[in-house]
Motif scaffolding. Structure first.
Motif, PDB file in Angstrom:
ATOM      1  N   GLN A 284       0.806  -1.173   0.091  1.00 43.94           N
ATOM      2  CA  GLN A 284       0.188  -0.047   0.032  1.00 43.94           C
ATOM      3  C   GLN A 284       0.963   1.248   0.097  1.00 43.94           C
ATOM      4  OE1 GLN A 284      -2.052  -0.900   3.654  1.00 43.94           O
ATOM      5  NE2 GLN A 284      -3.803  -1.777   2.572  1.00 43.94           N
ATOM      6  N   TYR A 285       0.434   2.193  -0.826  1.00 43.50           N
ATOM      7  CA  TYR A 285       1.464   3.493  -1.150  1.00 43.50           C
ATOM      8  C   TYR A 285       0.609   4.743  -0.635  1.00 43.50           C
ATOM      9  CZ  TYR A 285       4.353   0.047  -3.856  1.00 43.50           C
ATOM     10  OH  TYR A 285       4.814  -0.886  -4.222  1.00 43.50           O
ATOM     11  N   THR A 286       1.228   5.577  -0.069  1.00 46.25           N
ATOM     12  CA  THR A 286       0.649   6.946   0.511  1.00 46.25           C
ATOM     13  C   THR A 286       1.822   7.942   0.076  1.00 46.25           C
ATOM     14  OG1 THR A 286      -0.720   6.026   2.048  1.00 46.25           O
ATOM     15  CG2 THR A 286      -0.276   8.465   2.053  1.00 46.25           C
ATOM     16  N   VAL A 287       1.271   8.631  -1.096  1.00 45.00           N
ATOM     17  CA  VAL A 287       2.285  10.001  -1.400  1.00 45.00           C
ATOM     18  C   VAL A 287       1.456  10.954  -0.610  1.00 45.00           C
ATOM     19  CG1 VAL A 287       3.151  11.414  -3.051  1.00 45.00           C
ATOM     20  CG2 VAL A 287       2.764   9.051  -3.749  1.00 45.00           C
ATOM     21  N   GLN A 288       2.555  11.538   0.392  1.00 45.91           N
ATOM     22  CA  GLN A 288       1.875  12.758   1.355  1.00 45.91           C
ATOM     23  C   GLN A 288       2.672  14.108   1.149  1.00 45.91           C
ATOM     24  OE1 GLN A 288       1.023  11.535   5.469  1.00 45.91           O
ATOM     25  NE2 GLN A 288       2.730  13.107   5.922  1.00 45.91           N
ATOM     26  N   GLN A 289       1.765  14.984   1.053  1.00 46.97           N
ATOM     27  CA  GLN A 289       2.411  16.415   1.013  1.00 46.97           C
ATOM     28  C   GLN A 289       1.810  17.349   2.324  1.00 46.97           C
ATOM     29  OE1 GLN A 289       1.769  18.862  -2.684  1.00 46.97           O
ATOM     30  NE2 GLN A 289       3.835  19.766  -2.113  1.00 46.97           N
ATOM     31  N   ALA A 290       3.090  17.488   3.121  1.00 42.13           N
ATOM     32  CA  ALA A 290       2.555  18.309   4.404  1.00 42.13           C
ATOM     33  C   ALA A 290       2.381  19.734   4.148  1.00 42.13           C
ATOM     34  CB  ALA A 290       4.124  18.388   5.307  1.00 42.13           C
ATOM     35  N   SER A 291       1.914  20.435   5.210  1.00 41.54           N
ATOM     36  CA  SER A 291       1.509  21.685   4.919  1.00 41.54           C
ATOM     37  C   SER A 291       2.676  22.737   4.512  1.00 41.54           C
ATOM     38  CB  SER A 291       0.880  22.263   6.238  1.00 41.54           C
ATOM     39  OG  SER A 291       1.882  22.074   7.410  1.00 41.54           O
ATOM     40  N   ASN A 292       3.666  22.404   4.585  1.00 38.20           N
ATOM     41  CA  ASN A 292       4.941  23.302   4.264  1.00 38.20           C
ATOM     42  C   ASN A 292       5.343  22.973   2.970  1.00 38.20           C
ATOM     43  OD1 ASN A 292       6.182  20.884   4.587  1.00 38.20           O
ATOM     44  ND2 ASN A 292       7.800  21.537   6.236  1.00 38.20           N
ATOM     45  N   GLY A 293       4.806  21.688   2.250  1.00 42.82           N
ATOM     46  CA  GLY A 293       4.979  21.453   1.046  1.00 42.82           C
ATOM     47  C   GLY A 293       5.767  20.417   0.617  1.00 42.82           C
ATOM     48  N   ALA A 294       6.644  19.843   1.863  1.00 42.81           N
ATOM     49  CA  ALA A 294       7.497  18.650   1.653  1.00 42.81           C
ATOM     50  C   ALA A 294       6.720  17.679   1.310  1.00 42.81           C
ATOM     51  CB  ALA A 294       7.985  18.405   3.081  1.00 42.81           C
ATOM     52  N   LEU A 295       7.359  16.616   0.500  1.00 42.20           N
ATOM     53  CA  LEU A 295       6.788  15.344  -0.061  1.00 42.20           C
ATOM     54  C   LEU A 295       7.462  14.244   0.494  1.00 42.20           C
ATOM     55  CD1 LEU A 295       6.367  16.293  -3.900  1.00 42.20           C
ATOM     56  CD2 LEU A 295       4.424  15.867  -2.409  1.00 42.20           C
ATOM     57  N   SER A 296       6.901  13.054   0.560  1.00 46.73           N
ATOM     58  CA  SER A 296       7.250  11.923   1.279  1.00 46.73           C
ATOM     59  C   SER A 296       6.156  10.850   0.605  1.00 46.73           C
ATOM     60  CB  SER A 296       7.359  11.699   2.758  1.00 46.73           C
ATOM     61  OG  SER A 296       6.045  11.918   3.258  1.00 46.73           O
ATOM     62  N   ILE A 297       6.925   9.527   0.897  1.00 51.39           N
ATOM     63  CA  ILE A 297       6.149   8.321   0.387  1.00 51.39           C
ATOM     64  C   ILE A 297       6.240   7.400   1.551  1.00 51.39           C
ATOM     65  CG2 ILE A 297       5.595   6.404  -1.612  1.00 51.39           C
ATOM     66  CD1 ILE A 297       7.005   8.648  -3.481  1.00 51.39           C
ATOM     67  N   GLN A 298       4.881   6.775   1.783  1.00 51.31           N
ATOM     68  CA  GLN A 298       5.007   5.697   2.880  1.00 51.31           C
ATOM     69  C   GLN A 298       4.665   4.533   2.049  1.00 51.31           C
ATOM     70  OE1 GLN A 298       2.410   6.847   6.086  1.00 51.31           O
ATOM     71  NE2 GLN A 298       4.100   7.935   7.093  1.00 51.31           N
TER      72      GLN A 298
END
Length: 333
Positions: A284-298
């Motif tokens: 399962q994949y989650t591409v996440q963008q925080a409120s400060n714009g930073a991107l990450s993938i879980q």
């Protein structure tokens, strides 16, 4: 008035005497007003004046140069190719002959019958002829490396190039490269190479995102390993894809996979955090963008979660355009 309005149709026989010290040729064209005309090509022994080879065809394509026929023109693969080509195909020191027999190669291109010039005279070779029938026009000869080369294609998105050596007097395939972009913008390259004992095949995949129908939504380099994560749309935003590229640019993973384009993404915004989710049978994949714009993938595999963080300074774009775009495989929750 009728003579001026329509081209004169005439049959014509041409003598070709510029390709061999031992042979000359004659070319008969039934209708010189047509691009493709029935006719024949014949080869004669210069000493005896006897005909040694004659090939009849329903479609010969003859070009004249200052009113004369020239041999050995090879504008491979789609340009002019002479009806008679003389070259040492089997690298035995004796020039052989390729004689056009019609338009049987790819895209209605010229095809040839191959005759090897042996000590006993001209002899037809089916093995060499196959190289001048099953590809795009006449094969190419590299006398320095003693190799033959062919190419063929299907439309814009499938190409194949092959390389042959001469083994036991016949062409022997030693390398073939097939480039398949039928699933644009993904290109699959399959390379088959003779190892000395067997054919060894390798496959690589690349991603081309320069086409005007493709849009990169966001991308970033993964901290610590140099890989690149890319979200993009194709077909003018009709389909959304995720891809992970290795450091060398080769494709490591893509979602949806080929043949599974109905697989879906979901997108959700909560507490200033945007999450794009998708899953396959393995993870399962989650591409996440925080409120400060930073991107990450879980990436969740079983009970284990791996997080891919962006390398600072490598982020391009954001998930925000997906809140307005409407790819067919994306839904908002």
């Amino acid at each position: 008035m009728l003579l001026a309005a329509y081209p004169l149709r005439a049959q014509q026989t041409y003598v070709v005497d510029d390709f061999s010290p031992g042979y000359f040729g004659k070319i008969y064209i039934q209708d010189t007003a047509e691009v493709f005309s029935p006719g024949w090509v014949a080869i004669y022994d210069k000493k005896t004046k006897k005909e040694v080879v004659k090939i009849e065809s329903e479609e010969l394509a003859l070009s004249l140069h200052n009113g004369k026929v020239q041999s050995n023109i090879q504008e491979v693969p789609y340009g002019e190719q002479s009806l008679i080509i003389s070259e040492d195909f089997n690298f035995d020191g004796r020039p052989d002959l390729a004689i056009e027999d019609g338009q049987n190669s790819c895209y209605h291109g010229p095809s040839f019958q191959i005759y090897l010039d042996l000590p006993t005279g001209l002899k037809h070779s089916q093995a060499f002829t196959d190289l001048a029938q099953d590809y795009c026009g006449m094969f190419q000869v590299d006398a320095k490396t003693k190799r033959l080369y062919t190419s063929t294609k299907s439309g814009c998105c499938w190409h194949q190039d092959s390389e042959f050596i001469i083994r036991n007097g016949e062409p022997f395939l030693v390398r073939q490269v097939e480039m398949d972009m039928m699933r644009f913008p993904f290109q699959t390259t399959t390379t088959t190479t003779w190892s000395g004992t067997r054919m060894v095949q390798t496959t690589s995949q690349e991603l081309y995102l320069e086409d005007e129908s493709t849009r990169v939504v966001c991308s970033f380099q993964v901290a610590g390993n140099g890989k690149q994560a890319v979200l993009f749309t194709t077909d003018n935003d009709l389909a959304l894809y995720y891809a992970l590229l290795r450091k060398d640019g080769q494709l490591e993973f893509t979602y949806p996979e080929f043949g599974a384009e109905t697989d879906k993404f979901t997108i959700q915004v909560a507490s200033g955090i945007t999450k794009l989710r998708f899953a396959n049978k393995s993870a399962q994949y989650t591409v996440q963008q925080a409120s400060n714009g930073a991107l990450s993938i879980q990436v969740k595999v079983g009970g284990r979660v791996v997080e891919l963080r962006e390398q600072p300074g490598t982020r391009k774009g954001s998930l925000q355009p997906l809140l307005k775009l409407k790819p067919e495989n994306l839904s908002r929750i």
